[in-house]
Motif scaffolding. Structure first.
Motif, PDB file in Angstrom:
ATOM      1  N   LEU A  52       0.828  -1.211   0.000  1.00  0.00           N
ATOM      2  CA  LEU A  52       0.000   0.000   0.000  1.00  0.00           C
ATOM      3  C   LEU A  52       0.859   1.256   0.000  1.00  0.00           C
ATOM      4  CD1 LEU A  52      -2.855  -1.010   2.458  1.00  0.00           C
ATOM      5  CD2 LEU A  52      -3.050  -0.586   0.005  1.00  0.00           C
ATOM      6  N   VAL A  53       1.958   1.225   0.750  1.00  0.00           N
ATOM      7  CA  VAL A  53       2.858   2.384   0.803  1.00  0.00           C
ATOM      8  C   VAL A  53       3.573   2.571  -0.542  1.00  0.00           C
ATOM      9  CG1 VAL A  53       4.983   3.250   1.872  1.00  0.00           C
ATOM     10  CG2 VAL A  53       3.164   2.300   3.293  1.00  0.00           C
ATOM     11  N   LEU A  54       3.920   1.484  -1.200  1.00  0.00           N
ATOM     12  CA  LEU A  54       4.655   1.562  -2.463  1.00  0.00           C
ATOM     13  C   LEU A  54       3.768   1.825  -3.679  1.00  0.00           C
ATOM     14  CD1 LEU A  54       7.191  -1.378  -2.060  1.00  0.00           C
ATOM     15  CD2 LEU A  54       7.706   1.054  -2.123  1.00  0.00           C
ATOM     16  N   THR A  55       2.460   1.705  -3.531  1.00  0.00           N
ATOM     17  CA  THR A  55       1.567   1.836  -4.681  1.00  0.00           C
ATOM     18  C   THR A  55       1.696   3.199  -5.365  1.00  0.00           C
ATOM     19  OG1 THR A  55      -0.009   0.251  -3.774  1.00  0.00           O
ATOM     20  CG2 THR A  55      -0.843   1.777  -5.430  1.00  0.00           C
ATOM     21  N   LEU A  56       1.685   4.268  -4.611  1.00  0.00           N
ATOM     22  CA  LEU A  56       1.770   5.599  -5.215  1.00  0.00           C
ATOM     23  C   LEU A  56       3.113   5.845  -5.918  1.00  0.00           C
ATOM     24  CD1 LEU A  56       0.185   8.149  -5.769  1.00  0.00           C
ATOM     25  CD2 LEU A  56       1.053   9.077  -3.626  1.00  0.00           C
ATOM     26  N   PRO A  57       4.262   5.502  -5.307  1.00  0.00           N
ATOM     27  CA  PRO A  57       5.528   5.680  -6.047  1.00  0.00           C
ATOM     28  C   PRO A  57       5.598   4.835  -7.325  1.00  0.00           C
ATOM     29  CG  PRO A  57       5.985   5.414  -3.718  1.00  0.00           C
ATOM     30  CD  PRO A  57       4.528   5.150  -3.908  1.00  0.00           C
ATOM     31  N   VAL A  58       5.061   3.622  -7.272  1.00  0.00           N
ATOM     32  CA  VAL A  58       5.054   2.781  -8.473  1.00  0.00           C
ATOM     33  C   VAL A  58       4.140   3.399  -9.527  1.00  0.00           C
ATOM     34  CG1 VAL A  58       4.373   0.523  -9.390  1.00  0.00           C
ATOM     35  CG2 VAL A  58       5.657   0.654  -7.259  1.00  0.00           C
ATOM     36  N   TYR A  59       2.996   3.938  -9.107  1.00  0.00           N
ATOM     37  CA  TYR A  59       2.067   4.608 -10.025  1.00  0.00           C
ATOM     38  C   TYR A  59       2.756   5.795 -10.707  1.00  0.00           C
ATOM     39  CZ  TYR A  59      -1.924   7.346 -11.642  1.00  0.00           C
ATOM     40  OH  TYR A  59      -2.803   8.063 -12.409  1.00  0.00           O
ATOM     41  N   ASP A  66     -13.490   8.021 -19.112  1.00  0.00           N
ATOM     42  CA  ASP A  66     -12.348   7.239 -19.584  1.00  0.00           C
ATOM     43  C   ASP A  66     -11.140   7.441 -18.674  1.00  0.00           C
ATOM     44  OD1 ASP A  66     -14.001   6.591 -21.671  1.00  0.00           O
ATOM     45  OD2 ASP A  66     -12.889   7.713 -23.191  1.00  0.00           O
ATOM     46  N   GLY A  67     -10.923   8.678 -18.262  1.00  0.00           N
ATOM     47  CA  GLY A  67      -9.784   8.986 -17.392  1.00  0.00           C
ATOM     48  C   GLY A  67      -9.892   8.304 -16.043  1.00  0.00           C
ATOM     49  N   GLN A  68     -11.085   8.272 -15.482  1.00  0.00           N
ATOM     50  CA  GLN A  68     -11.273   7.615 -14.187  1.00  0.00           C
ATOM     51  C   GLN A  68     -10.993   6.124 -14.286  1.00  0.00           C
ATOM     52  OE1 GLN A  68     -15.248   8.743 -13.108  1.00  0.00           O
ATOM     53  NE2 GLN A  68     -14.592  10.694 -12.234  1.00  0.00           N
ATOM     54  N   ILE A  69     -11.423   5.513 -15.375  1.00  0.00           N
ATOM     55  CA  ILE A  69     -11.173   4.087 -15.573  1.00  0.00           C
ATOM     56  C   ILE A  69      -9.683   3.836 -15.769  1.00  0.00           C
ATOM     57  CG2 ILE A  69     -11.558   2.162 -17.150  1.00  0.00           C
ATOM     58  CD1 ILE A  69     -14.414   3.299 -17.517  1.00  0.00           C
ATOM     59  N   LEU A  70      -9.021   4.711 -16.524  1.00  0.00           N
ATOM     60  CA  LEU A  70      -7.569   4.562 -16.719  1.00  0.00           C
ATOM     61  C   LEU A  70      -6.810   4.709 -15.413  1.00  0.00           C
ATOM     62  CD1 LEU A  70      -6.594   6.334 -20.037  1.00  0.00           C
ATOM     63  CD2 LEU A  70      -6.171   3.992 -19.361  1.00  0.00           C
ATOM     64  N   ILE A  71      -7.188   5.685 -14.610  1.00  0.00           N
ATOM     65  CA  ILE A  71      -6.525   5.881 -13.320  1.00  0.00           C
ATOM     66  C   ILE A  71      -6.740   4.668 -12.425  1.00  0.00           C
ATOM     67  CG2 ILE A  71      -6.573   7.240 -11.184  1.00  0.00           C
ATOM     68  CD1 ILE A  71      -7.100   9.702 -12.983  1.00  0.00           C
ATOM     69  N   ALA A  72      -7.961   4.151 -12.394  1.00  0.00           N
ATOM     70  CA  ALA A  72      -8.244   2.967 -11.574  1.00  0.00           C
ATOM     71  C   ALA A  72      -7.430   1.760 -12.056  1.00  0.00           C
ATOM     72  CB  ALA A  72      -9.735   2.651 -11.605  1.00  0.00           C
ATOM     73  N   ALA A  73      -7.343   1.590 -13.366  1.00  0.00           N
ATOM     74  CA  ALA A  73      -6.564   0.472 -13.909  1.00  0.00           C
ATOM     75  C   ALA A  73      -5.085   0.628 -13.581  1.00  0.00           C
ATOM     76  CB  ALA A  73      -6.766   0.380 -15.418  1.00  0.00           C
ATOM     77  N   MET A  74      -4.570   1.850 -13.706  1.00  0.00           N
ATOM     78  CA  MET A  74      -3.160   2.097 -13.382  1.00  0.00           C
ATOM     79  C   MET A  74      -2.886   1.866 -11.897  1.00  0.00           C
ATOM     80  SD  MET A  74      -1.082   3.429 -15.924  1.00  0.00           S
ATOM     81  CE  MET A  74      -0.085   4.666 -15.163  1.00  0.00           C
ATOM     82  N   LEU A  75      -3.813   2.281 -11.042  1.00  0.00           N
ATOM     83  CA  LEU A  75      -3.626   2.052  -9.606  1.00  0.00           C
ATOM     84  C   LEU A  75      -3.657   0.559  -9.285  1.00  0.00           C
ATOM     85  CD1 LEU A  75      -5.647   4.964  -8.001  1.00  0.00           C
ATOM     86  CD2 LEU A  75      -3.192   4.546  -7.787  1.00  0.00           C
ATOM     87  N   LEU A  76      -4.522  -0.176  -9.953  1.00  0.00           N
ATOM     88  CA  LEU A  76      -4.597  -1.619  -9.733  1.00  0.00           C
ATOM     89  C   LEU A  76      -3.304  -2.306 -10.174  1.00  0.00           C
ATOM     90  CD1 LEU A  76      -6.480  -3.888  -8.794  1.00  0.00           C
ATOM     91  CD2 LEU A  76      -7.240  -4.094 -11.154  1.00  0.00           C
ATOM     92  N   VAL A  77      -2.796  -1.925 -11.329  1.00  0.00           N
ATOM     93  CA  VAL A  77      -1.526  -2.483 -11.811  1.00  0.00           C
ATOM     94  C   VAL A  77      -0.382  -2.065 -10.892  1.00  0.00           C
ATOM     95  CG1 VAL A  77       0.151  -2.346 -13.706  1.00  0.00           C
ATOM     96  CG2 VAL A  77      -2.268  -2.678 -14.202  1.00  0.00           C
ATOM     97  N   SER A  78      -0.407  -0.820 -10.430  1.00  0.00           N
ATOM     98  CA  SER A  78       0.632  -0.336  -9.517  1.00  0.00           C
ATOM     99  C   SER A  78       0.617  -1.110  -8.211  1.00  0.00           C
ATOM    100  CB  SER A  78       0.441   1.153  -9.231  1.00  0.00           C
ATOM    101  OG  SER A  78       0.541   1.897 -10.400  1.00  0.00           O
ATOM    102  N   PHE A  79      -0.583  -1.390  -7.696  1.00  0.00           N
ATOM    103  CA  PHE A  79      -0.682  -2.164  -6.457  1.00  0.00           C
ATOM    104  C   PHE A  79      -0.150  -3.583  -6.673  1.00  0.00           C
ATOM    105  CE2 PHE A  79      -2.972  -5.065  -3.615  1.00  0.00           C
ATOM    106  CZ  PHE A  79      -2.509  -4.578  -2.400  1.00  0.00           C
ATOM    107  N   ALA A  80      -0.463  -4.189  -7.810  1.00  0.00           N
ATOM    108  CA  ALA A  80       0.042  -5.537  -8.093  1.00  0.00           C
ATOM    109  C   ALA A  80       1.570  -5.556  -8.163  1.00  0.00           C
ATOM    110  CB  ALA A  80      -0.565  -6.062  -9.395  1.00  0.00           C
ATOM    111  N   ILE A  81       2.151  -4.564  -8.825  1.00  0.00           N
ATOM    112  CA  ILE A  81       3.612  -4.474  -8.908  1.00  0.00           C
ATOM    113  C   ILE A  81       4.206  -4.222  -7.521  1.00  0.00           C
ATOM    114  CG2 ILE A  81       5.534  -3.102  -9.820  1.00  0.00           C
ATOM    115  CD1 ILE A  81       3.805  -2.705 -12.362  1.00  0.00           C
ATOM    116  N   ALA A  82       3.578  -3.330  -6.755  1.00  0.00           N
ATOM    117  CA  ALA A  82       4.066  -3.034  -5.404  1.00  0.00           C
ATOM    118  C   ALA A  82       3.969  -4.273  -4.513  1.00  0.00           C
ATOM    119  CB  ALA A  82       3.268  -1.889  -4.797  1.00  0.00           C
TER     120      ALA A  82
END
Length: 93
Positions: free
Chosen positions: A12-19, A56-72
């Motif tokens: 959770l802490v790393l999600t934003l830097p990865v994003y 579209d932007g909200q969906i993209l942001i949500a998808a990017m956050l989900l991918v960022s959380f998975a990577i984190a």
């Protein structure tokens, strides 16, 4: 249970830097500028009934956050595994 909580908290802490790191990848930006990125996400936009660029932007942001959380989470899991392997050798010395 403690390692799982540590992993989740670290992720959770790393999600934003990865994003932020993902958002600064120029190849990803070029993919969207060319239109191929938008075309790839088009089915997701339709399923979610996205209306206009804001939807579209909200969906993209949500998808990017989900991918960022998975990577984190992957980074946190690798980190806790490395600490587990290194810590016994440190304690022996």
């Amino acid at each position: 249970m403690k390692p799982s909580l540590l992993r989740l908290t670290s992720a959770l802490v790393l999600t934003l830097p990865v994003y932020i790191a993902l958002a600064h990848i120029s190849a990803l930006e070029n993919w969207f500028i060319s239109g191929a990125g938008w075309a790839t996400f088009e089915p997701l936009f339709r399923v979610c009934n996205a209306i206009g660029i804001t939807g579209d932007g909200q969906i993209l942001i949500a998808a990017m956050l989900l991918v960022s959380f998975a990577i984190a989470l992957l980074i946190a899991s690798i980190g806790t595994s490395l600490v587990r392997k290194v810590r016994p050798s440190i304690l022996k010395n």
